[in-house]
Design a protein around this motif. Structure first.
Motif, PDB file in Angstrom:
ATOM      1  N   VAL A 107       5.059   3.757  -0.991  1.00 32.86           N
ATOM      2  CA  VAL A 107       4.731   2.848   0.116  1.00 32.86           C
ATOM      3  C   VAL A 107       3.457   3.338   0.798  1.00 32.86           C
ATOM      4  O   VAL A 107       2.550   2.554   1.090  1.00 32.86           O
ATOM      5  CB  VAL A 107       5.897   2.738   1.122  1.00 32.86           C
ATOM      6  N   ALA A 108       3.374   4.641   1.045  1.00 33.75           N
ATOM      7  CA  ALA A 108       2.177   5.213   1.667  1.00 33.75           C
ATOM      8  C   ALA A 108       0.954   5.022   0.763  1.00 33.75           C
ATOM      9  O   ALA A 108      -0.122   4.640   1.234  1.00 33.75           O
ATOM     10  CB  ALA A 108       2.398   6.692   1.962  1.00 33.75           C
ATOM     11  N   GLU A 109       1.124   5.252  -0.521  1.00 38.18           N
ATOM     12  CA  GLU A 109       0.001   5.106  -1.447  1.00 38.18           C
ATOM     13  C   GLU A 109      -0.454   3.651  -1.575  1.00 38.18           C
ATOM     14  O   GLU A 109      -1.638   3.390  -1.783  1.00 38.18           O
ATOM     15  CB  GLU A 109       0.370   5.680  -2.807  1.00 38.18           C
ATOM     16  N   GLN A 110       0.470   2.723  -1.433  1.00 41.05           N
ATOM     17  CA  GLN A 110       0.134   1.299  -1.545  1.00 41.05           C
ATOM     18  C   GLN A 110      -0.934   0.893  -0.531  1.00 41.05           C
ATOM     19  O   GLN A 110      -1.764   0.036  -0.816  1.00 41.05           O
ATOM     20  CB  GLN A 110       1.383   0.443  -1.341  1.00 41.05           C
ATOM     21  N   ILE A 111      -0.923   1.530   0.644  1.00 43.36           N
ATOM     22  CA  ILE A 111      -1.898   1.167   1.668  1.00 43.36           C
ATOM     23  C   ILE A 111      -2.902   2.302   1.918  1.00 43.36           C
ATOM     24  O   ILE A 111      -3.554   2.352   2.953  1.00 43.36           O
ATOM     25  CB  ILE A 111      -1.212   0.716   2.971  1.00 43.36           C
ATOM     26  N   GLY A 112      -3.020   3.209   0.963  1.00 43.48           N
ATOM     27  CA  GLY A 112      -4.073   4.210   1.005  1.00 43.48           C
ATOM     28  C   GLY A 112      -3.799   5.447   1.827  1.00 43.48           C
ATOM     29  O   GLY A 112      -4.729   6.201   2.119  1.00 43.48           O
ATOM     30  N   LEU A 113      -2.568   5.696   2.207  1.00 47.19           N
ATOM     31  CA  LEU A 113      -2.245   6.870   3.015  1.00 47.19           C
ATOM     32  C   LEU A 113      -1.938   8.055   2.108  1.00 47.19           C
ATOM     33  O   LEU A 113      -0.796   8.497   1.969  1.00 47.19           O
ATOM     34  CB  LEU A 113      -1.094   6.551   3.970  1.00 47.19           C
ATOM     35  N   LYS A 114      -2.992   8.572   1.504  1.00 44.88           N
ATOM     36  CA  LYS A 114      -2.864   9.632   0.507  1.00 44.88           C
ATOM     37  C   LYS A 114      -2.324  10.934   1.082  1.00 44.88           C
ATOM     38  O   LYS A 114      -1.520  11.607   0.449  1.00 44.88           O
ATOM     39  CB  LYS A 114      -4.202   9.873  -0.175  1.00 44.88           C
ATOM     40  N   SER A 115      -2.782  11.312   2.262  1.00 47.35           N
ATOM     41  CA  SER A 115      -2.303  12.565   2.860  1.00 47.35           C
ATOM     42  C   SER A 115      -0.806  12.513   3.118  1.00 47.35           C
ATOM     43  O   SER A 115      -0.092  13.489   2.869  1.00 47.35           O
ATOM     44  CB  SER A 115      -3.029  12.840   4.181  1.00 47.35           C
ATOM     45  N   SER A 157      -2.094   9.102  10.555  1.00 45.62           N
ATOM     46  CA  SER A 157      -2.475   8.140   9.518  1.00 45.62           C
ATOM     47  C   SER A 157      -2.233   6.714   9.967  1.00 45.62           C
ATOM     48  O   SER A 157      -3.097   5.844   9.801  1.00 45.62           O
ATOM     49  CB  SER A 157      -1.690   8.400   8.229  1.00 45.62           C
ATOM     50  N   LEU A 158      -1.062   6.466  10.539  1.00 46.09           N
ATOM     51  CA  LEU A 158      -0.732   5.111  10.978  1.00 46.09           C
ATOM     52  C   LEU A 158      -1.645   4.662  12.118  1.00 46.09           C
ATOM     53  O   LEU A 158      -2.128   3.524  12.125  1.00 46.09           O
ATOM     54  CB  LEU A 158       0.736   5.015  11.370  1.00 46.09           C
ATOM     55  N   VAL A 159      -1.918   5.551  13.050  1.00 45.00           N
ATOM     56  CA  VAL A 159      -2.820   5.215  14.155  1.00 45.00           C
ATOM     57  C   VAL A 159      -4.225   4.959  13.622  1.00 45.00           C
ATOM     58  O   VAL A 159      -4.887   3.993  14.016  1.00 45.00           O
ATOM     59  CB  VAL A 159      -2.813   6.329  15.228  1.00 45.00           C
ATOM     60  N   ARG A 160      -4.662   5.810  12.735  1.00 42.16           N
ATOM     61  CA  ARG A 160      -6.010   5.646  12.169  1.00 42.16           C
ATOM     62  C   ARG A 160      -6.127   4.324  11.411  1.00 42.16           C
ATOM     63  O   ARG A 160      -7.110   3.605  11.544  1.00 42.16           O
ATOM     64  CB  ARG A 160      -6.337   6.816  11.255  1.00 42.16           C
ATOM     65  N   LEU A 161      -5.131   4.005  10.620  1.00 40.64           N
ATOM     66  CA  LEU A 161      -5.156   2.752   9.865  1.00 40.64           C
ATOM     67  C   LEU A 161      -5.128   1.562  10.812  1.00 40.64           C
ATOM     68  O   LEU A 161      -5.875   0.595  10.634  1.00 40.64           O
ATOM     69  CB  LEU A 161      -3.967   2.691   8.900  1.00 40.64           C
ATOM     70  N   TRP A 162      -4.287   1.620  11.824  1.00 38.83           N
ATOM     71  CA  TRP A 162      -4.151   0.520  12.773  1.00 38.83           C
ATOM     72  C   TRP A 162      -5.441   0.280  13.561  1.00 38.83           C
ATOM     73  O   TRP A 162      -5.821  -0.850  13.808  1.00 38.83           O
ATOM     74  CB  TRP A 162      -3.006   0.832  13.734  1.00 38.83           C
ATOM     75  N   ASN A 163      -6.129   1.371  13.948  1.00 42.09           N
ATOM     76  CA  ASN A 163      -7.291   1.271  14.839  1.00 42.09           C
ATOM     77  C   ASN A 163      -8.637   1.237  14.127  1.00 42.09           C
ATOM     78  O   ASN A 163      -9.645   0.992  14.787  1.00 42.09           O
ATOM     79  CB  ASN A 163      -7.297   2.433  15.819  1.00 42.09           C
ATOM     80  N   SER A 164      -8.684   1.493  12.871  1.00 38.30           N
ATOM     81  CA  SER A 164      -9.954   1.642  12.185  1.00 38.30           C
ATOM     82  C   SER A 164     -10.517   0.309  11.713  1.00 38.30           C
ATOM     83  O   SER A 164      -9.916  -0.343  10.854  1.00 38.30           O
ATOM     84  CB  SER A 164      -9.789   2.594  10.994  1.00 38.30           C
ATOM     85  N   PRO A 165     -11.666  -0.101  12.239  1.00 37.54           N
ATOM     86  CA  PRO A 165     -12.230  -1.390  11.830  1.00 37.54           C
ATOM     87  C   PRO A 165     -12.666  -1.403  10.364  1.00 37.54           C
ATOM     88  O   PRO A 165     -12.539  -2.414   9.687  1.00 37.54           O
ATOM     89  CB  PRO A 165     -13.421  -1.596  12.768  1.00 37.54           C
TER      90      PRO A 165
END
Length: 125
Positions: A71-79, A113-121
């Motif tokens: 699930v994490a890899e599906q949206i690019g959350l490799k770490s 990771s979730l915060v970064r993904l949510w906030n990153s334009p």
């Protein structure tokens, strides 16, 4: 006696390629839907993992961590996926101190990771 406060500071790796593939395959709205659902799923899985870490059998914790990785890899959350694998290795080694430490790291990485993904334009779909 000197007390040293350690403040781990990590920058989670977020890979934009899976997001770009989702966007090209599903369009911006379809990709946004998938990313939002995946983030919600990850949040629920992390809550379950934390509960299992407190009072669940190690086998169930291992299974929950293994299910988190794709699930994490599906949206690019490799770490996040990598740290989940690290926790699984600690469970396999039957090292409770290492499990606790890597679970703490997973919690930090997941939140960042979730915060970064949510906030990153640049990573938004």
């Amino acid at each position: 006696m000197t007390v040293i406060f350690l403040a781990p500071n990590e920058r989670p790796r977020v890979d934009a390629e899976p997001l770009e593939m989702l966007r090209s395959d599903l369009g911006p709205f379809g990709a946004e839907d998938i990313v939002c659902r995946a983030m919600e799923d990850i949040s629920q899985r992390l809550f379950h993992i934390q509960r299992l870490a407190i009072d669940g059998p190690p086998e169930d914790l291992h299974k929950a961590l293994r299910a988190l990785c794709p699930v994490a890899e599906q949206i690019g959350l490799k770490s996040m996926a990598q740290v989940s694998r690290d926790v699984m290795l600690c469970i396999e080694d039957a090292d409770p101190v290492a499990v606790a430490a890597t679970l703490s790291r997973l919690t930090r990485i997941a939140e960042q990771s979730l915060v970064r993904l949510w906030n990153s334009p640049e990573l938004s779909v």
